[in-house]
Design a protein around this motif. Structure first.
Motif, PDB file in Angstrom:
ATOM      1  N   ALA A  76       0.781  -1.239   0.000  1.00 27.59           N
ATOM      2  CA  ALA A  76       0.000   0.000   0.000  1.00 27.59           C
ATOM      3  C   ALA A  76       0.815   1.292   0.000  1.00 27.59           C
ATOM      4  N   SER A  77       2.089   1.257   0.379  1.00 29.96           N
ATOM      5  CA  SER A  77       2.920   2.476   0.362  1.00 29.96           C
ATOM      6  C   SER A  77       4.390   2.078   0.447  1.00 29.96           C
ATOM      7  N   GLY A  78       5.253   3.044   0.165  1.00 29.56           N
ATOM      8  CA  GLY A  78       6.684   2.793   0.319  1.00 29.56           C
ATOM      9  C   GLY A  78       7.016   2.494   1.775  1.00 29.56           C
ATOM     10  N   MET A  79       6.398   3.226   2.710  1.00 30.30           N
ATOM     11  CA  MET A  79       6.626   2.975   4.135  1.00 30.30           C
ATOM     12  C   MET A  79       6.195   1.547   4.496  1.00 30.30           C
ATOM     13  N   GLY A  80       5.043   1.122   3.921  1.00 30.68           N
ATOM     14  CA  GLY A  80       4.567  -0.252   4.149  1.00 30.68           C
ATOM     15  C   GLY A  80       5.606  -1.255   3.654  1.00 30.68           C
ATOM     16  N   ILE A 102      18.955   8.368   5.298  1.00 26.50           N
ATOM     17  CA  ILE A 102      17.746   7.708   4.817  1.00 26.50           C
ATOM     18  C   ILE A 102      16.572   8.674   4.909  1.00 26.50           C
ATOM     19  N   TYR A 103      15.503   8.321   4.241  1.00 30.96           N
ATOM     20  CA  TYR A 103      14.275   9.121   4.256  1.00 30.96           C
ATOM     21  C   TYR A 103      13.794   9.294   5.713  1.00 30.96           C
ATOM     22  N   GLY A 104      13.343  10.511   6.053  1.00 30.84           N
ATOM     23  CA  GLY A 104      12.965  10.836   7.431  1.00 30.84           C
ATOM     24  C   GLY A 104      11.884   9.926   8.001  1.00 30.84           C
ATOM     25  N   VAL A 145      20.297   0.310   3.698  1.00 36.60           N
ATOM     26  CA  VAL A 145      20.810   1.558   3.121  1.00 36.60           C
ATOM     27  C   VAL A 145      19.840   2.081   2.069  1.00 36.60           C
ATOM     28  N   GLU A 146      19.989   3.383   1.798  1.00 38.85           N
ATOM     29  CA  GLU A 146      19.237   4.007   0.701  1.00 38.85           C
ATOM     30  C   GLU A 146      20.295   4.556  -0.262  1.00 38.85           C
ATOM     31  N   THR A 147      20.158   4.291  -1.556  1.00 36.76           N
ATOM     32  CA  THR A 147      21.080   4.867  -2.532  1.00 36.76           C
ATOM     33  C   THR A 147      20.384   5.023  -3.874  1.00 36.76           C
ATOM     34  N   VAL A 174      17.964  -2.690   0.528  1.00 37.09           N
ATOM     35  CA  VAL A 174      18.321  -1.428  -0.116  1.00 37.09           C
ATOM     36  C   VAL A 174      17.066  -0.702  -0.607  1.00 37.09           C
ATOM     37  N   ASP A 175      16.913   0.549  -0.179  1.00 39.18           N
ATOM     38  CA  ASP A 175      15.850   1.397  -0.718  1.00 39.18           C
ATOM     39  C   ASP A 175      16.393   2.021  -2.003  1.00 39.18           C
ATOM     40  N   SER A 176      15.838   1.579  -3.137  1.00 40.82           N
ATOM     41  CA  SER A 176      16.360   1.971  -4.449  1.00 40.82           C
ATOM     42  C   SER A 176      15.393   2.909  -5.179  1.00 40.82           C
ATOM     43  N   THR A 177      14.559   3.603  -4.380  1.00 40.18           N
ATOM     44  CA  THR A 177      13.534   4.472  -4.953  1.00 40.18           C
ATOM     45  C   THR A 177      14.111   5.487  -5.946  1.00 40.18           C
ATOM     46  N   PHE A 178      15.220   6.151  -5.559  1.00 43.44           N
ATOM     47  CA  PHE A 178      15.781   7.212  -6.412  1.00 43.44           C
ATOM     48  C   PHE A 178      16.387   6.645  -7.693  1.00 43.44           C
ATOM     49  N   ALA A 179      16.861   5.393  -7.637  1.00 37.81           N
ATOM     50  CA  ALA A 179      17.607   4.851  -8.781  1.00 37.81           C
ATOM     51  C   ALA A 179      16.681   4.305  -9.855  1.00 37.81           C
ATOM     52  N   HIS A 196      11.130  -0.215  -2.949  1.00 41.65           N
ATOM     53  CA  HIS A 196      10.807   1.028  -3.656  1.00 41.65           C
ATOM     54  C   HIS A 196       9.612   1.704  -3.017  1.00 41.65           C
ATOM     55  N   SER A 197       9.645   3.038  -2.998  1.00 46.57           N
ATOM     56  CA  SER A 197       8.396   3.763  -2.897  1.00 46.57           C
ATOM     57  C   SER A 197       7.903   3.845  -4.334  1.00 46.57           C
ATOM     58  N   ALA A 198       6.908   3.012  -4.666  1.00 43.41           N
ATOM     59  CA  ALA A 198       6.387   2.974  -6.049  1.00 43.41           C
ATOM     60  C   ALA A 198       5.571   4.217  -6.359  1.00 43.41           C
ATOM     61  N   THR A 199       5.278   4.978  -5.302  1.00 43.80           N
ATOM     62  CA  THR A 199       4.657   6.293  -5.429  1.00 43.80           C
ATOM     63  C   THR A 199       5.466   7.177  -6.384  1.00 43.80           C
ATOM     64  N   LYS A 200       6.778   6.913  -6.450  1.00 43.12           N
ATOM     65  CA  LYS A 200       7.709   7.795  -7.154  1.00 43.12           C
ATOM     66  C   LYS A 200       7.884   7.341  -8.606  1.00 43.12           C
ATOM     67  N   TYR A 201       9.100   6.960  -9.008  1.00 42.48           N
ATOM     68  CA  TYR A 201       9.350   6.706 -10.432  1.00 42.48           C
ATOM     69  C   TYR A 201       8.579   5.512 -11.001  1.00 42.48           C
ATOM     70  N   ILE A 209      -0.221   6.177  -4.245  1.00 46.82           N
ATOM     71  CA  ILE A 209       0.699   5.856  -3.143  1.00 46.82           C
ATOM     72  C   ILE A 209       0.861   4.339  -3.145  1.00 46.82           C
ATOM     73  N   ALA A 210       2.101   3.868  -3.226  1.00 45.13           N
ATOM     74  CA  ALA A 210       2.338   2.416  -3.257  1.00 45.13           C
ATOM     75  C   ALA A 210       3.796   2.131  -2.951  1.00 45.13           C
ATOM     76  N   GLY A 211       4.071   0.877  -2.597  1.00 46.21           N
ATOM     77  CA  GLY A 211       5.451   0.461  -2.341  1.00 46.21           C
ATOM     78  C   GLY A 211       5.680  -0.901  -2.942  1.00 46.21           C
ATOM     79  N   SER A 327       7.590  14.856  -2.458  1.00 44.83           N
ATOM     80  CA  SER A 327       7.560  13.704  -3.378  1.00 44.83           C
ATOM     81  C   SER A 327       8.449  13.952  -4.592  1.00 44.83           C
ATOM     82  N   LEU A 328       8.529  12.982  -5.458  1.00 41.16           N
ATOM     83  CA  LEU A 328       9.490  12.996  -6.560  1.00 41.16           C
ATOM     84  C   LEU A 328       9.133  11.897  -7.551  1.00 41.16           C
ATOM     85  N   GLY A 329       9.844  11.933  -8.685  1.00 43.56           N
ATOM     86  CA  GLY A 329       9.757  10.805  -9.620  1.00 43.56           C
ATOM     87  C   GLY A 329       8.603  10.865 -10.594  1.00 43.56           C
TER      88      GLY A 329
END
Ligand SMILES: Cc1ncc(COP(=O)(O)O)c(C=O)c1O
Length: 384
Positions: A76-80, A102-104, A145-147, A174-179, A196-201, A209-211, A327-329
């Motif tokens: 349901a979310s990247g946090m999830g 990492i993300y706050g 890690v996040e990268t 690894v949180d690869s949301t940005f990559a 991933h926060s699939a909310t993004k890219y 909102i998804a993960g 947000s981003l992506g």
């Protein structure tokens, strides 16, 4: 041997199959919470909270194909996705070692919530393998890690961390949301779980909102079980939108890579900016690693206005294309001010020590025409 498909083909078709006559080219939306189940069957029931709705399954296969993973799952979310993937590999009494970059929201989850499950978390600066080794405890079970990182777009070399994890028998998440899997695929560099926060890219259109989590069959099965009981399934409509969004992932990311590099080079020549942060610039501390490890430098860019918070505010008010939004992506350029968002809990001095002085702005560059974004920056700078 079967020919390996390119990223666009995988993102559009997954594993292409012959289509029956009269089939829709686009998968239908199964906006149904439940399905008729055969009487007398002992098989798991089809029920959308269980994650076995066809829209949910389709995107999971697509992401697994893109990340080179045995399996994947959307929630349901990247946090999830972060919460469930860690609960899948950690048990009460375990210790998690996390990067401090990492993300706050994730920082809060680890520092404020994991304790109640008996999971101890410590944070380290992620640049040197030695730091990780020194911070290990007898009960350390995983590293997170996040990268690339937010908002300084630092790029981590996973290999030394992955090799420590192998020697010590730890899981590397690894949180690869940005990559995105177009620019970097952590599993190819020794990670066990990609988040991933699939909310993004992955979705890319700022309307969902998804993960997502990708990894081995066994870890994804564990995430699936947790998702079912913690009620974290993704809604079918969100899954359908993500399937549509993912079809253009490769072209979006390639265009965002190109525009952002061009804009970063332009920004680095403007006297009003004290520093420009983008891994594609030779001045970025991780430029060489980013060139070696990544398929592209990504769509994230940060600038520091020499005039501090007041100049940042005036610049933001003058911009007409970039929307001032977290947000981003997505396809739209967005800008945010970490001073007031992700790093609001720090004092100005602590922020400056973390490399985020007042006047720092983070941009997620969209798909607008590059010359228009530059012209908009230019006119906003002229108003300072
Ligand atoms: C790197 C990163 N990871 C995780 C998250 C959390 O994702 P979501 O908002 O989809 O829960 C975010 C942003 O919100 C993020 O930027």
């Amino acid at each position: 041997m079967k020919r390996r498909l390119g990223f666009s083909t995988r993102a559009i078709h997954g594993d292409p199959e012959a289509r029956p006559d009269w089939a829709p080219v686009v998968a239908p939306l199964y906006q149904s919470s439940t399905f008729t189940n055969p009487i007398g069957s002992t098989a798991e029931v089809l029920y959308t909270r269980y994650g076995n709705n066809p829209n949910q399954i389709a995107i999971a296969k697509r992401l697994a194909a893109l990340e080179g993973a045995e399996a994947a799952i959307f929630v349901a979310s990247g946090m999830g996705a972060i919460a469930l993937s860690h609960l899948a590999v950690l048990r009460p009494g375990d210790h998690l070692l996390s990067s401090e970059w990492i993300y706050g929201g994730v920082q809060r989850l680890f520092a404020q919530e994991f304790g109640r499950f008996g999971i101890d978390v410590s944070f380290v600066s992620p640049l040197e393998a030695r730091t990780w080794k020194r911070a290990l405890k007898k009960n350390t079970r995983a590293i997170f890690v996040e990268t690339p990182t937010n908002p300084l777009v630092r790029v981590l070399d996973l290999e030394p961390i992955a090799s420590l994890c192998k020697t010590e028998g730890l899981a590397l998440l690894v949180d690869s949301t940005f990559a995105t899997p177009i620019n970097f695929r952590p599993l190819e560099h020794g990670a066990d779980v990609v988040i991933h926060s699939a909310t993004k890219y992955l979705n890319g259109h700022t309307d969902v909102i998804a993960g997502a989590v990708a990894g081995t069959e066994s870890v994804i099965e564990e995430v699936r079980k947790l998702m079912q009981v913690w009620g974290q399934a993704i809604d079918p409509m969100a899954a359908w939108l993500i399937e549509r969004g993912m079809k253009t992932l490769a072209v979006r990311v390639e265009r965002q890579n190109a525009t952002t590099l061009h804009l970063a080079q332009w920004c680095s020549k403007q006297p009003q900016f004290g520093a420009v942060h983008h891994p594609g610039l030779p001045t970025h501390p991780d430029h060489e690693d980013a060139r070696r490890l990544m398929g592209g430098f990504g769509g994230m860019l940060a600038v520091e206005l020499k005039g501090g918070a007041r100049a940042a505010e005036r610049f933001l008010r003058a911009l007409t294309i970039a929307a001032h939004a977290p947000s981003l992506g997505g396809v739209e350029t967005l800008v945010s001010e970490p001073r007031l968002t992700s790093h609001a809990m720090l004092t100005p001095e602590a922020r400056a020590r973390a490399g985020i002085p007042d006047g720092f702005l983070r941009f997620s560059i969209g798909l607008e025409d590059p010359d228009d974004i530059i012209a908009d920056f230019a006119q906003a700078l002229a108003q300072l």
